[in-house]
Design a protein around this motif. Structure first.
Motif, PDB file in Angstrom:
ATOM      1  N   PHE A   1       1.026  -1.229  -0.055  1.00 18.69           N
ATOM      2  CA  PHE A   1      -0.021  -0.066  -0.069  1.00 18.69           C
ATOM      3  C   PHE A   1       0.492   1.191   0.023  1.00 18.69           C
ATOM      4  O   PHE A   1       1.641   1.553  -0.924  1.00 18.69           O
ATOM      5  CB  PHE A   1      -0.941   0.071   1.105  1.00 18.69           C
ATOM      6  N   GLU A   2       0.743   2.255   0.889  1.00 20.84           N
ATOM      7  CA  GLU A   2       1.389   3.449   1.097  1.00 20.84           C
ATOM      8  C   GLU A   2       2.838   3.398   1.707  1.00 20.84           C
ATOM      9  O   GLU A   2       3.442   4.171   1.530  1.00 20.84           O
ATOM     10  CB  GLU A   2       0.624   4.443   1.751  1.00 20.84           C
TER      11      GLU A   2
ATOM     12  N   ALA B   1       4.495   3.397   4.549  1.00 22.78           N
ATOM     13  CA  ALA B   1       5.108   4.472   5.201  1.00 22.78           C
ATOM     14  C   ALA B   1       5.560   3.969   6.714  1.00 22.78           C
ATOM     15  O   ALA B   1       6.264   4.753   7.281  1.00 22.78           O
ATOM     16  CB  ALA B   1       3.677   5.084   5.803  1.00 22.78           C
TER      17      ALA B   1
ATOM     18  N   VAL C   1      -4.018   2.769  -7.458  1.00 22.62           N
ATOM     19  CA  VAL C   1      -2.678   3.156  -7.664  1.00 22.62           C
ATOM     20  C   VAL C   1      -1.447   2.439  -7.207  1.00 22.62           C
ATOM     21  O   VAL C   1      -0.453   2.480  -7.557  1.00 22.62           O
ATOM     22  CB  VAL C   1      -2.518   4.601  -7.366  1.00 22.62           C
TER      23      VAL C   1
ATOM     24  N   VAL D   1       3.814   2.337  -5.435  1.00 23.41           N
ATOM     25  CA  VAL D   1       3.429   3.410  -4.391  1.00 23.41           C
ATOM     26  C   VAL D   1       4.486   3.035  -3.353  1.00 23.41           C
ATOM     27  O   VAL D   1       5.045   3.742  -2.752  1.00 23.41           O
ATOM     28  CB  VAL D   1       2.202   3.528  -4.176  1.00 23.41           C
TER      29      VAL D   1
ATOM     30  N   ALA E   1       7.538   5.578  -2.256  1.00 24.82           N
ATOM     31  CA  ALA E   1       7.145   6.404  -0.803  1.00 24.82           C
ATOM     32  C   ALA E   1       8.383   6.201   0.050  1.00 24.82           C
ATOM     33  O   ALA E   1       9.061   6.708   0.627  1.00 24.82           O
ATOM     34  CB  ALA E   1       6.012   5.875  -0.038  1.00 24.82           C
TER      35      ALA E   1
ATOM     36  N   SER F   1      11.435   7.905  -1.188  1.00 23.75           N
ATOM     37  CA  SER F   1      11.220   9.249  -0.868  1.00 23.75           C
ATOM     38  C   SER F   1      11.423   9.607   0.745  1.00 23.75           C
ATOM     39  O   SER F   1      11.122  10.754   1.024  1.00 23.75           O
ATOM     40  CB  SER F   1       9.804   9.813  -1.491  1.00 23.75           C
TER      41      SER F   1
ATOM     42  N   GLU G   1       7.049  11.579   0.753  1.00 25.42           N
ATOM     43  CA  GLU G   1       6.448   9.948   1.021  1.00 25.42           C
ATOM     44  C   GLU G   1       4.877  10.306   1.292  1.00 25.42           C
ATOM     45  O   GLU G   1       4.229   9.280   1.220  1.00 25.42           O
ATOM     46  CB  GLU G   1       7.237   9.308   1.440  1.00 25.42           C
TER      47      GLU G   1
ATOM     48  N   ALA H   1       3.204  10.519   4.003  1.00 25.72           N
ATOM     49  CA  ALA H   1       2.788   9.390   5.186  1.00 25.72           C
ATOM     50  C   ALA H   1       1.845  10.170   6.117  1.00 25.72           C
ATOM     51  O   ALA H   1       1.070   9.490   6.793  1.00 25.72           O
ATOM     52  CB  ALA H   1       3.787   8.628   5.829  1.00 25.72           C
TER      53      ALA H   1
ATOM     54  N   THR I   1      -1.907   9.430   6.955  1.00 29.14           N
ATOM     55  CA  THR I   1      -2.151   7.901   7.255  1.00 29.14           C
ATOM     56  C   THR I   1      -2.031   7.903   8.806  1.00 29.14           C
ATOM     57  O   THR I   1      -2.985   7.202   9.618  1.00 29.14           O
ATOM     58  CB  THR I   1      -1.325   6.694   6.505  1.00 29.14           C
TER      59      THR I   1
ATOM     60  N   HIS J   1       3.742  13.422  -7.202  1.00 27.44           N
ATOM     61  CA  HIS J   1       3.113  11.954  -7.532  1.00 27.44           C
ATOM     62  C   HIS J   1       3.193  11.003  -6.529  1.00 27.44           C
ATOM     63  O   HIS J   1       2.165  10.158  -6.169  1.00 27.44           O
ATOM     64  CB  HIS J   1       3.387  11.499  -9.033  1.00 27.44           C
ATOM     65  N   VAL J   2       4.489  10.642  -5.928  1.00 26.83           N
ATOM     66  CA  VAL J   2       4.416   9.788  -4.965  1.00 26.83           C
ATOM     67  C   VAL J   2       3.521  10.203  -3.654  1.00 26.83           C
ATOM     68  O   VAL J   2       2.706   9.405  -3.038  1.00 26.83           O
ATOM     69  CB  VAL J   2       5.956   9.613  -4.357  1.00 26.83           C
TER      70      VAL J   2
ATOM     71  N   LEU K   1       0.784  11.984  -3.484  1.00 24.19           N
ATOM     72  CA  LEU K   1      -0.779  11.796  -4.033  1.00 24.19           C
ATOM     73  C   LEU K   1      -0.818  10.202  -4.001  1.00 24.19           C
ATOM     74  O   LEU K   1      -2.002   9.813  -3.301  1.00 24.19           O
ATOM     75  CB  LEU K   1      -0.706  12.188  -5.454  1.00 24.19           C
ATOM     76  N   ASN K   2       0.107   9.431  -4.364  1.00 25.66           N
ATOM     77  CA  ASN K   2      -0.522   8.114  -4.612  1.00 25.66           C
ATOM     78  C   ASN K   2      -0.452   7.393  -3.146  1.00 25.66           C
ATOM     79  O   ASN K   2      -1.223   6.404  -3.111  1.00 25.66           O
ATOM     80  CB  ASN K   2       0.630   7.109  -5.422  1.00 25.66           C
ATOM     81  N   ALA K   3       0.571   7.914  -2.468  1.00 26.36           N
ATOM     82  CA  ALA K   3       0.383   7.270  -1.057  1.00 26.36           C
ATOM     83  C   ALA K   3      -0.581   7.548  -0.394  1.00 26.36           C
ATOM     84  O   ALA K   3      -1.293   7.002   0.658  1.00 26.36           O
ATOM     85  CB  ALA K   3       1.961   7.694  -0.436  1.00 26.36           C
TER      86      ALA K   3
ATOM     87  N   LEU L   1      -3.519   8.217  -1.431  1.00 24.46           N
ATOM     88  CA  LEU L   1      -4.765   7.649  -2.109  1.00 24.46           C
ATOM     89  C   LEU L   1      -4.691   6.060  -1.645  1.00 24.46           C
ATOM     90  O   LEU L   1      -5.783   5.332  -1.694  1.00 24.46           O
ATOM     91  CB  LEU L   1      -4.770   7.579  -3.573  1.00 24.46           C
ATOM     92  N   SER L   2      -3.366   5.509  -1.636  1.00 22.53           N
ATOM     93  CA  SER L   2      -3.452   4.036  -0.946  1.00 22.53           C
ATOM     94  C   SER L   2      -3.408   4.010   0.575  1.00 22.53           C
ATOM     95  O   SER L   2      -3.278   2.768   1.030  1.00 22.53           O
ATOM     96  CB  SER L   2      -1.937   3.673  -1.598  1.00 22.53           C
ATOM     97  N   SER L   3      -3.775   4.771   1.302  1.00 23.55           N
ATOM     98  CA  SER L   3      -3.422   4.957   2.645  1.00 23.55           C
ATOM     99  C   SER L   3      -4.256   3.671   3.130  1.00 23.55           C
ATOM    100  O   SER L   3      -5.315   3.299   3.065  1.00 23.55           O
ATOM    101  CB  SER L   3      -4.209   6.399   3.374  1.00 23.55           C
ATOM    102  N   CYS L   4      -3.834   3.406   4.216  1.00 29.67           N
ATOM    103  CA  CYS L   4      -4.364   2.023   4.987  1.00 29.67           C
ATOM    104  C   CYS L   4      -5.250   2.614   6.303  1.00 29.67           C
ATOM    105  O   CYS L   4      -6.146   1.865   6.648  1.00 29.67           O
ATOM    106  CB  CYS L   4      -3.429   1.224   5.596  1.00 29.67           C
TER     107      CYS L   4
ATOM    108  N   ASN M   1      -9.011   6.229  -3.852  1.00 27.26           N
ATOM    109  CA  ASN M   1      -8.503   5.416  -4.584  1.00 27.26           C
ATOM    110  C   ASN M   1      -9.169   4.711  -5.745  1.00 27.26           C
ATOM    111  O   ASN M   1     -10.655   4.586  -5.315  1.00 27.26           O
ATOM    112  CB  ASN M   1      -7.675   4.402  -3.945  1.00 27.26           C
TER     113      ASN M   1
END
Lengths: 220, 220, 220, 220, 220, 220, 220, 220
Positions: free
Chosen positions: A147-148, A150, A174, A180, A184, A187, C148, C150, C153, C179-180, C182-184, C186-189, G197
């Motif tokens: 997933f993200e 983190a 995504v 991703v 992440a 980064s 990243e 984070a 989240t 973009h990283v 953003l996608n992180a 959107l993918s958040s747990c 997402n």
């Protein structure tokens, strides 16, 4: 000319053997490779071996072991290791087991003890906070997340050890494919986290082995 | 409410201080941050600081140093270090100097000695081969490359130490921005190479610091 | 036929006016638009207006304000607002100020009070933990981060309010362009985080306004 | 109107026949095409033909051959060729066999002799070094690699012949699909390497045929 | 330790010298490199050198030449070559001149004669058709195109020589940066076209040199 | 050999002349091209010509016109056209003027009358609804939008004419460069919308010209 | 050490329980998780559970429900809810049902009533226009679309409520995977739309729950 | 509430009916939709319907037709059309049949006659050249290609009619999925080519229908 050209000198050169990437090799090619290792009386580790192929080799080599989630195949039995607080394998979710186990069995094959700590995602940060004291004695932290991705960042701000981050392909939309999580981790605002390819539990384990060998050599 | 919230406790927690990412901060914000560190009588490292901003601070802080290729700014003079064969910084080309220097000065700031070995690209493999004995005594190899990023892979098959690979943005066409070098390093067939973000010399240095701290603690 | 076709009825329809995206409009087109609003005796908000264009309009419209980091331009003075614990704007780093301020001034233009809390990155998680009690009374959390991405989240696992996550373009290498982050996000747990476009502080503010209007209507 | 429009004059024009891309054609369409070639008493090469389709044609055309890893199908028997040191096909790993064989059989179909040298990855550079003398007499080097695709770069710095690099789709994570190998080959620091599409063993072989025809014409 | 490590043995090994990629090197580094070549009484080719840097070196080295569109810099005068129908450089549009000239001057530096044929785009196919007889005597075709990159495909179906395709960064929208031309060339339905990186005129020239050397050796 | 090879027969072949893409051509090359057209007593259209280059030619050719937003340059004066309800150019925002004008002037150059209808974005759908009757008599609808590019879809469900959709590069974050608008137009659920490249106002106009020529021929 | 580490305190902390992502968990792991919830006498929601896995659990847990299109599994029966005009779920097409249902059942599990309004795509805008009065009383609009994802933009210009946009993976060609719909929603010109997402119906529902909890708390 | 909301008024509004996208709809949903059309005594076109689903409906509706390569399903028999030289469908290869047929049957459903011309790839340009006279009488050219997608560009330089280009997903490596063909068509140097989504034969046909309706209206 033969199809294979195994790098049997690698151990002398860099301290560990070549292993075999099983995913895209045919059963025929893998059979030749296994026989080659057997003929030299060596053990061998195959990574990302599919279930159907493994079944064939498990039938033939009765001492071999196979871990289905990760696809790890090991030809000969490994000796059990006592926990020397060498490596802890921390994963964000239960779904990351295919990578967690690839790290675990590669380390074991290399003679390194490790402990698994699963399901420590950052969306429930207290789960991580309560484990900080447990994590402090370990030499190396391998941190696995999809997933993200983190988790390595948060751990990187809390603990001083070398951290090897492994992104997994767990996720959808995504996050599909693990890019991703990978990006992440690359980064990350946290200091000094290094990263391996998506699902590359094997590479993370070998990176830990290189570090642990450094310490051992130091003490010789 | 103030714009800054510096993590001054980080040193106690993980053994090294917060540093400052200079690229996207205004002169005003950086001035406040510098004064904050001065008020605590601490040194500070700023990364990726543009030339024009650096000129202003160099005029004000006469003891500060600035390396133009990398954009590293350090507020107070660092003591010289003797070469303890801790880290060697290997780069594929002269064009990678912005990253090579970021690694070098970050390590120096952290009290770690390093040696630079430039222009060792794999298209002239003998240049690398002739340096293998020179490289053996170092504890950690930081390997820097742009374009196709193949250098860490070749080194990874020849030497046993921990290898931290740093992709750079040197290249054009498909190599523009450094993504090819990054992905080639992540995909490396060599064992146990770990990777940091494109141009992230700072991160590679900190990853080395984490490993070296581990050895030091080992010996305490 | 005229170049502009301002949606002056939008306020009746959805409760707030059309604003003007300044980045890619010419000075000539913006002048016509401003005069149109003045002729209707209305205030107007322009987003992402470049410094050089703003200088021209500030000279002409003496009451106007302009925030350089965000590029927000507002034609007529706004009344000060008392803090009603409506929105808190949390940012991961000082470098995110261009987005933080876009949120802040858009909210103020819409009559919504907000408080900024900067430099709360997850690599120093204690900075966030110490603010949890401070954050609890606010109705809406707008969480801004680059690299990243984070932060949303972690906050999403700690606090129950609506969370609007805003990725920023702060970062380099794989993180370049945002973009990283953003996608992180959107993918958040974490549960129930919603996301807007990279650097879209304006959109995040308007999303908060829609929610706050809902509460107000509830109480009418 | 018929579905097919075979370019039977191509041989006169450029010295070699049209071949047939089998992957996305139906059994019905392929049957018509095969009958068309048979009616002209010509041999034909089909590339990337799936196993299930091949089985049908092998049953019908008893003289035909089919190579499963590459999907190469050839209608009529080819004459054996003596090794004239024309082309050597070097591959980084056993897993690249699907491409290695596509090169090999296309060359054979075109009347060009070749030798295969497998499993010469750069992570064990001595495997390559020990083969340099073996490689020198060949006219053309076709170099095949997946993952990080570094092999052509290293060879390009060691040998002077024309080098045609073929990326393969062997790899996972960022290397999935072969784009990393392709881009690494295109970005190569070595001089004068040219590249074909991922898995395009056929194209690499034809590129070699064009070069060899040039030499032959030279000698006429 | 010095910043440079020039591969002066390359000529013995593979028949041509190392050249210098100028785009991302500092004036200081380039000055050292130039002096190094001068001290060995050798000529040197620098590619993709910016105008401002070139002006400095042209002032210092009176015999040097510089081509502004391509950024090619050559330290010492080259001898004129008679047209031996070795290479023809075909470009789709006038805008591709930066790449056309990089091919032309690299070939000249390597002692290979070439002829340029500009503005032969496929949207006016008769322009190409009328040149077919002109093209037949050349040994190698280097075909340059931006935008949709279709020219090599059409030529590949009409002429039997080795074809080296060079995509350029001429185009906008989806064609920006040259990736469409590159991918179209890699996907070409024509037989045996090989491709180099976007704008890599140097690489295309060197690929031709490798082929021409093969013919020459053949005749020794 | 000359740098240019203008396709002067194109008009006979397909009914309209070659035009000149100005963005990546040098002043010198453009001068030659202009003189070539003048020598044949023909008018010429140059697209995407930068302001600085245009200034030079406007000084030299006193009858020429130049539109700065679009970069359209036309050598000789065009005759005014009466509105024959041929084409309507609908744009989503004032920021799209660079593309709107490229369509408008290309059509005028081709002798086709058009009307511009600006700032009809779908976020204020009533602006579009109120124009439906106005739009009905036109033969062709050219619909221009950046950001999310939704306008052609909505129009496509309301009106029966041929619709040519032109994405623009207006937008930021994920919309930067115009790829979102392009892809949204290509994915449109509305029937029978065709699309051209990002910012390709010229191509949209020529597509309309092809359709209008068809009608004219029909009536001959 | 166990594989699972369920965050049972989450409800106290943020007002709702952890749910379980079913797609990449093994039957064995899911069984342990289900038993854990049963042992605490709690209900549990599993998302994106495949049909084959669901069949096993439905056999074992007779009260459980499973929705095949969405893959939602709920262990214990939910009580029916009366329509309180809380949430309306608007979808562009019948094909989006897998996401529509994920929103619907998640809301129901959280005790929130909702109404579904399907097949309201913007290519037939009158279908939407005729529903505006129906939509006005709802507190929150969840808007679901694949392909070009234009529906939230049009709704955002017509209605003042909070809008949560959910892109789906319905589409082909450039729209495959749902990225176009996602990016179009993020780029929306309409004010204050927030996005989750691709296919994340669960996240959209939870975002609505956070907003509704805010209103409830307001009224306590 | 029902799952479907068919836009039966579309015919009045824009002159043609809504069709049904079959790929991601369930058998249950499709059954309801078919019954709805039957109840209104209308014919219906379903696109991209999978073989397994079609088999069920073919059994039930004895008059229905289904084309397997394209997945086109039509409920009621269509009347045969005489060739009025309305549309010619030109495809680059036999493999593009799934798209060629989607165009063909959609046109037939809409009452438009068309002729198919297959396997006219640009790698054998003489195949195209010999068909130019055949192509001249047609009103509209629909040009279909996968791989490098060069065919529309070449045709666009030779013929004056409206050209609708359709990229297909035929290809591998970089061409996989059809994005190279799409982008090459969008970047075409030829004048006035418009493009639809990858594999969108239906959209190309409808675009032709809009143009042909324009001519018809013209003549009314």
């Amino acid at each position: 000319m033969d199809n294979h050209n195994i790098d049997h000198d690698r151990e002398d050169r860099i301290g560990f053997q070549e292993v075999v990437y099983g995913e895209s090799k045919s059963i025929e090619d893998l059979s030749h490779i296994l026989e080659n290792f057997i003929s030299k009386d060596k053990n061998v580790l195959i990574t990302k071996l599919q279930k159907e192929k493994a079944a064939i080799f498990l039938k033939k080599y009765k001492d071999a072991m196979y871990d289905e989630p990760s696809g790890i195949f090991i030809l000969k039995p490994l000796k059990e290791l006592e926990d020397k607080k060498e490596v802890v394998i921390i994963s964000a979710g239960t779904s990351d087991i295919h990578v967690t186990n690839e790290v675990y069995y590669t380390l074991k094959y290399m003679g390194v003890s490790s402990v698994k700590l699963n399901d420590i995602g950052v969306a429930g940060i207290h789960r991580l906070m309560s484990k900080i004291e447990f994590l402090k004695p370990f030499k190396i932290l391998i941190v696995i997340a999809g997933f993200e991705g983190a988790l390595p960042t948060v751990i990187g701000g809390l603990l001083p050890q070398p951290i090897i981050a492994v992104p997994t392909d767990v996720g959808y939309g995504v996050a599909k494919g693990g890019h991703v999580a990978l990006n992440a981790m690359l980064s990350s605002c946290a200091n000094g986290i290094s990263v391996v390819n998506i699902n590359n539990g094997y590479g993370a384990a070998m990176s830990a082995v290189r570090i642990l060998n450094l310490i051992k050599n130091k003490n010789d």
